[in-house]
Design an enzyme around this catalytic site. Sequence first.
Site, PDB file in Angstrom:
ATOM      1  N   GLU A 159       0.840  -1.213   0.000  1.00 25.41           N
ATOM      2  CA  GLU A 159       0.000   0.000   0.000  1.00 25.41           C
ATOM      3  C   GLU A 159       0.866   1.251   0.000  1.00 25.41           C
ATOM      4  O   GLU A 159       0.368   2.364   0.148  1.00 25.41           O
ATOM      5  CB  GLU A 159      -0.905   0.005   1.239  1.00 25.41           C
ATOM      6  CG  GLU A 159      -2.116  -0.901   1.101  1.00 25.41           C
ATOM      7  CD  GLU A 159      -1.762  -2.351   0.855  1.00 25.41           C
ATOM      8  OE1 GLU A 159      -0.987  -2.922   1.635  1.00 25.41           O
ATOM      9  OE2 GLU A 159      -2.242  -2.921  -0.146  1.00 25.41           O
TER      10      GLU A 159
ATOM     11  N   ASN B  61      -0.489  -7.405  -3.883  1.00 22.70           N
ATOM     12  CA  ASN B  61      -1.166  -6.601  -4.895  1.00 22.70           C
ATOM     13  C   ASN B  61      -0.183  -5.714  -5.663  1.00 22.70           C
ATOM     14  O   ASN B  61       0.850  -5.327  -5.140  1.00 22.70           O
ATOM     15  CB  ASN B  61      -2.227  -5.717  -4.242  1.00 22.70           C
ATOM     16  CG  ASN B  61      -1.613  -4.773  -3.214  1.00 22.70           C
ATOM     17  OD1 ASN B  61      -1.247  -5.194  -2.128  1.00 22.70           O
ATOM     18  ND2 ASN B  61      -1.463  -3.506  -3.561  1.00 22.70           N
TER      19      ASN B  61
ATOM     20  N   ASP C 267      -7.415  -5.686  -5.040  1.00 23.03           N
ATOM     21  CA  ASP C 267      -6.498  -5.966  -3.922  1.00 23.03           C
ATOM     22  C   ASP C 267      -6.537  -7.427  -3.494  1.00 23.03           C
ATOM     23  O   ASP C 267      -6.462  -7.745  -2.313  1.00 23.03           O
ATOM     24  CB  ASP C 267      -6.776  -5.056  -2.707  1.00 23.03           C
ATOM     25  CG  ASP C 267      -5.707  -5.215  -1.628  1.00 23.03           C
ATOM     26  OD1 ASP C 267      -4.519  -5.291  -1.984  1.00 23.03           O
ATOM     27  OD2 ASP C 267      -6.058  -5.280  -0.439  1.00 23.03           O
TER      28      ASP C 267
END
Lengths: 597, 172
Positions: free
Chosen positions: A199, A283, A325
């Site tokens: 992230e 991801n 994701d």
Amino acid sequence: MLATAACAGPAPRRAEAEPPHRPSPDSSLIDQPGAPQPGEWTLPGRDYAGTRYSPLDQITAANAGNLRLAWSFSTGFARGFEGQPLVVAGMMYVVTPYPNKVFAIDLSRPGGPLRWSYTPPTDPASQGEACCDVVNRGASYGDGKIVFNRLDNVTVALDAKTGRVAWQTTLGDIAKGETMTMAPLIVGNRVFVGNSGGEMGVRGWITALDLGSGKVLWQATHTGPDLDVKIGPRFKPAYDWLKGKDRGVSSWPGEQWKIGGGTVWGWVTYDPELDLLFYGNGNPGVWNPDLRPGDNLWTTAIFARDPATGEAVWAYPTTPHDSWDYDAINENIPLDLTIGGRPRKVLLQMGRTGYVYLLDRQTGQVISATPFEHVNWSSGVDLKTGRPQVAKDKETHEGVNTTGICPAATGAKDQQPAAFSFRTKLIYSPATNLCMDYKGTSVGYIAGTPYVGAEVMMYPGPGGNRGEFIAWDPVAARKVWAIPERFPVWTGALVTGGDVAFYGTMEGWFKAVDARNGKVLWQLKTGSGTLGNPITYLGPDGKQYVAVYSGVGGWSGAVALGLDTTDPTGALGFVNGMKDLPSYSQPGGTVYVFALP
Amino acid sequence: MSSRCRSAAVGAGMLALLAVGACTQGAGGSERPVRGRSMPAADSTSRAAGVNPGIHPAVVLGELRNPYTGDRSAIATGQMLFNAMNCAGCHSGYAGGGMGPSLRDSTWIYGNSDAQIYSTIVEGRPNGMPAWGGKLPEEQIWKIIAYLRTLGTSNEPVKPPKPAYTVYQPPK
């Protein structure tokens, strides 16, 4: 490798038809490479395959109802308590969430006093780089050392007897958004670790260290040129769309691959017969898929590598150009199963995507992909091409609010690992039943800060129960039984030679269930929500114990750490799905140990 | 710590004195990590920010007030900056929190006065808050603070969205 256990016998019968449990004196002799003495737990998933199966059978379906608290230990750290303790030579080893303090508990003395503890100088600023609470997923034991990762990217080996630092190796940089949360896997004289930060615009990698010295043996990234990914002559992917030079560059726009994710924050497993290492990665960065047209290789991929050289042998991306994701970091369990009458060397993953993947672990070819929870982002996996058949109306885009996507970004199961019983031949798995709205948003990359670009809100899936604990027949590809739960089940599973499976809930209930039929045999309310993975061991007194961490937090329990429920997009949308959690569970950080009287 | 202090010193002139002071004391080793959200750090930075007994920044710097409080256009710009500068990445799009704490609730770990919030943004804080001094001009920081003051009130410029479902039901 697991042939004797996994291939033999018919598909599991219905629970009612099962005979009462009989102790099996030979159950400890089952071929579980990498497994320690029956009474110990030295690797995160207990054996190389990560089966989380223990042959211990003092606790059975007949007597589990008598389980009671043996002792508990408060760590003093009330954050999301993932991972599992280790038990070696009469000692229990516990790694806490940040600051990653390690406790060595002497099991031979009443009440389990500490032999030693170690507080590393973990950089407090690393807390601001961790996407999903400051969790740690545990340690591995090998050659007299306890090896774990610090949140600030230092792999540390402690002398198990004294707690002295044997070596420490810095592998990443919090200024780039990197952290480390996964549990290392030790195979022989090698330690395998990976980074977190999908992230944060991190470039994901896996690294092998020498167990004796901490020296880096090799490192492979998951984006970029073949040289970096360690794709060479031995790399033989099963599908044509994965072939060609430097696909880790050409499947991205411009230089996006440099901040493209594919981190390794889950579990690593190993098959000694094929001498292959297996793991999945995370991801692609950024969550807004319109900012990265292309297949975004080699993210959300399951990899097989040579543990000695790091060379990639095959890779299988479960969601090319992921737009939900759906990290592929969940545990990959090597099993030898008879599928359609043929013995197959299988790699099984309960995927975030909602599919149980059975891959041929020699080739990376998909044998089957069967939904185990409600799935609508795709209608299945095309077995000719290996690509998911994506539902157009569930693709996500910038500025478009795509609604009702199942499963949510949490996946139908996240990192909390499943278990496999060599007796029932079933997989026992936690599961999540959440769906989501997902809107891509514009975002710029600022090093060391989040790089997400999505507004997400989650809510319960069909039926309303947000989780369940399931038994899955990997041969028949069907759910055998399920225990619905109010919240996502965020502990791992444990299953034993006594045919008892264990898991916990986010309210804090810790449960023993009959592995053959899912009947709840016993439960006890711990002080906080449980996110840890239960283990079992023999104490120095010869008795079987079961241990689990209790401490809510993590991504799923972030709301219980004090987030504001009037922002439904909080914690990447998880807050909306868990608004009522604080009424059931408040922070804690305790080791609970249970035994028969 | 030193780079954080350097960037803080480059930031708004008004707080340069404060930042240098924090830097000197921090380098002296009094800083120590503090976990959790409710315990203020017992270090020089937070003391300078007035969390613990000590000199409140307003005393050092005079009365420090946000010139944009209540200014609609500044609040709208602040909301835009909150997202564009990635405050939203940690604190969530509507500031309910995630990696970083909620800014919608009434708890301010490092103090809730304009001066305290300003210095938190400029200097950063040891448990993960980066220092934005030198990266965000003074005026933009004040506009972001003006936006934060509207959260959960009727003046909030962009209200939190509502999800499409309470419980998802697949179409028949």
